[in-house]
Every structure is written in C-alpha cells, then in structure tokens.
Design an enzyme around this catalytic site. Sequence first.
Site, PDB file in Angstrom:
ATOM      1  N   ASP A 222      49.309  32.459  39.193  1.00  0.00           N
ATOM      2  CA  ASP A 222      47.889  32.139  39.011  1.00  0.00           C
ATOM      3  C   ASP A 222      47.556  31.786  37.563  1.00  0.00           C
ATOM      4  O   ASP A 222      48.377  31.950  36.655  1.00  0.00           O
ATOM      5  CB  ASP A 222      47.026  33.321  39.490  1.00  0.00           C
ATOM      6  CG  ASP A 222      47.524  34.678  39.003  1.00  0.00           C
ATOM      7  OD1 ASP A 222      48.316  34.714  38.033  1.00  0.00           O
ATOM      8  OD2 ASP A 222      47.128  35.700  39.573  1.00  0.00           O
TER       9      ASP A 222
ATOM     10  N   ASN B  94      42.186  46.692  43.368  1.00  0.00           N
ATOM     11  CA  ASN B  94      41.486  46.544  44.649  1.00  0.00           C
ATOM     12  C   ASN B  94      42.419  46.027  45.745  1.00  0.00           C
ATOM     13  O   ASN B  94      41.965  45.589  46.788  1.00  0.00           O
ATOM     14  CB  ASN B  94      40.289  45.595  44.484  1.00  0.00           C
ATOM     15  CG  ASN B  94      40.705  44.232  43.972  1.00  0.00           C
ATOM     16  OD1 ASN B  94      41.899  43.963  43.821  1.00  0.00           O
ATOM     17  ND2 ASN B  94      39.747  43.362  43.719  1.00  0.00           N
TER      18      ASN B  94
ATOM     19  N   HIS C  17      44.486  43.436  45.340  1.00  0.00           N
ATOM     20  CA  HIS C  17      44.769  41.993  45.297  1.00  0.00           C
ATOM     21  C   HIS C  17      46.217  41.716  44.881  1.00  0.00           C
ATOM     22  O   HIS C  17      46.852  42.518  44.201  1.00  0.00           O
ATOM     23  CB  HIS C  17      43.756  41.230  44.427  1.00  0.00           C
ATOM     24  CG  HIS C  17      43.915  41.329  42.943  1.00  0.00           C
ATOM     25  ND1 HIS C  17      42.832  41.382  42.090  1.00  0.00           N
ATOM     26  CD2 HIS C  17      45.004  41.348  42.137  1.00  0.00           C
ATOM     27  CE1 HIS C  17      43.269  41.422  40.843  1.00  0.00           C
ATOM     28  NE2 HIS C  17      44.573  41.403  40.850  1.00  0.00           N
TER      29      HIS C  17
ATOM     30  N   GLU D 249      41.693  38.074  46.392  1.00  0.00           N
ATOM     31  CA  GLU D 249      40.815  39.238  46.375  1.00  0.00           C
ATOM     32  C   GLU D 249      40.544  39.753  47.791  1.00  0.00           C
ATOM     33  O   GLU D 249      40.759  39.026  48.764  1.00  0.00           O
ATOM     34  CB  GLU D 249      39.486  38.844  45.710  1.00  0.00           C
ATOM     35  CG  GLU D 249      39.621  38.332  44.285  1.00  0.00           C
ATOM     36  CD  GLU D 249      39.901  39.444  43.273  1.00  0.00           C
ATOM     37  OE1 GLU D 249      40.504  40.472  43.629  1.00  0.00           O
ATOM     38  OE2 GLU D 249      39.509  39.270  42.101  1.00  0.00           O
TER      39      GLU D 249
HETATM   40  C1  GLP Z   1      45.849  40.314  37.410  1.00  0.00           C
HETATM   41  C2  GLP Z   1      46.870  39.349  37.975  1.00  0.00           C
HETATM   42  C3  GLP Z   1      47.692  39.991  39.067  1.00  0.00           C
HETATM   43  C4  GLP Z   1      48.177  41.352  38.606  1.00  0.00           C
HETATM   44  C5  GLP Z   1      46.993  42.238  38.384  1.00  0.00           C
HETATM   45  C6  GLP Z   1      47.346  43.670  38.015  1.00  0.00           C
HETATM   46  O1  GLP Z   1      44.642  40.319  38.073  1.00  0.00           O
HETATM   47  N1  GLP Z   1      46.291  38.168  38.502  1.00  0.00           N
HETATM   48  O2  GLP Z   1      48.776  39.146  39.391  1.00  0.00           O
HETATM   49  O3  GLP Z   1      49.025  41.915  39.566  1.00  0.00           O
HETATM   50  O4  GLP Z   1      46.262  41.653  37.315  1.00  0.00           O
HETATM   51  O5  GLP Z   1      47.525  43.766  36.652  1.00  0.00           O
HETATM   52  P1  GLP Z   1      48.059  45.002  35.860  1.00  0.00           P
HETATM   53  O6  GLP Z   1      49.531  44.962  36.021  1.00  0.00           O
HETATM   54  O7  GLP Z   1      47.628  44.753  34.460  1.00  0.00           O
HETATM   55  O8  GLP Z   1      47.430  46.215  36.453  1.00  0.00           O
END
Ligand code: GLP
Length: 236
Positions: free
Chosen positions: A67, A136, A138, A143
Amino acid sequence: MRVYHASSYNDMCQKAANLISAQILLHPQSVLGLATGSTPIGIYERLVGGYNQGELDFDGITTFNLDEYCGLSESDPQSYHYYMNDHLLSKVNVKREKTHLPNVSTGEVEAECKRYDDLIEACGGIDLQLLGLGNNGHIGFNEPGSVFEKNTHCVALDERTILANSRFFNSLNDVPSKAVTMGIKSIMHARRILLVVNGEAKKEILEKSLYGPITPMVPASILQLHPDLTVIWSAA
Ligand code: GLP
C-alpha cells in the site's frame, strides 16, 4: 495454518527473516510482497544483515508493497516509498526496476490500481506475502467492512487507523485520509502468507482474526481460508 509463538520481538523478527531468507535462497527469482509499519522493521534489518554478510542475494528478487498513502510525495519521510528505501530497498542489491509500490502521484488512481494488478500478474503473482496486522484487524489498508473480492483499490482510512498511525506524523491532521492498497483478493492470491504480530495490545484482535468468525468486520479473518498461512506472534 502454522502459528509460532516467539519469545520476544527480536525472536519474532529472526524467525520471520529466516523464512524470507529461505524463500530467497530456495527461489532466487521470487516475487515478495512487502509490508510497512513498525512491526517489520527488525525483519528488514536482519535481511539487510544477511545481504551484508554475503548470505542473501536480491539480484533476481521482485518486490510489491501492499500500500501507499495518497497525497504524500515519494520523498516524504512518512511515505511508504521512503520507508521501504530507508529500511530495505536502498540497502540491498535488488534491482530498482523490480521494486514496486502503488504510484499515487499520477492522479489517475483507477488506472494506477489496474496497472499495479496487471504488473503483479505479469510477474507471475506473489510467492510470499509479508503482512502486519492493524489494531482494528486491517491487512494492508483493507479496513473493517472491506469487501473480500477487491484487488488494488483506493480506500478511506478508518479513524482508528488514522489515530494509530498519527504517531509517525507531527499531528493527527497530517495523516492522509486515503490510501491505495492491494485488496483482500490480491493478498489471498499470494502463494504463501507470513503474518507477523507483536505486542499484547494486538492479542485480542489476532485471536479474533485466527479463530473468530470470518467476517469483513475483521479483514484479517479471511486469512483462515488461505492454504499456506504462517503466523509469528510475540506478546513482548
Ligand atoms: C499500517 C500498514 C499495515 C500495517 C499496520 C500495522 O496501517 N498499512 O500494513 O500492518 O500499519 O502497523 P504496525 O506494525 O506499526 O502496528
């Protein structure tokens, strides 16, 4: 599904780096799906370490990221382009033209999403997709409420995601409200999936994802249906 309990964040990263390294060693022309966020940082450090020690060769590797935020330039330190260069891509011998993230700067989002999906297909599909887990539930930026049938598309970010990711920005208002993400369908097409999850705060959502009902309200719950899912979880 295989679930490994790691003893610490470092142990989680080592186990994940071992699996990605094995993929690269066994299949030097692999297509890797990559993730951002704080969770994979230690994994990338170890992959860079493997390259520096002459153990890993990225010359034949192709990468696709999950993304990218809309509205940030590639040189913005909060963009995922910047993150990937900073943590991995500029530090190993992967060919620049074989590294891909959604290009949100074209202004033609729909055409870009199609281009991205076509490119993944033209490269033979993703062999190993690394995933983190949002608070959440995702995956990528899919989402809660996302339909499972989508390929790459543009999404409005959930308030909880904006709040969680605001820690990387100067203020809540600076967090982009939209992103382009591979869809659940794109993710589920990967041949192997490696989900890495760290921290007690994500325990409940991980349990819901792995053992709860499969529902768009918990996007990661669809992973239960993937034929080759490995999960590495560390509470600490
Ligand atoms: C972002 C990314 C996700 C990732 C998520 C969790 O929103 N788009 O791909 O898995 O964050 O991030 P973290 O590892 O910082 O908790």
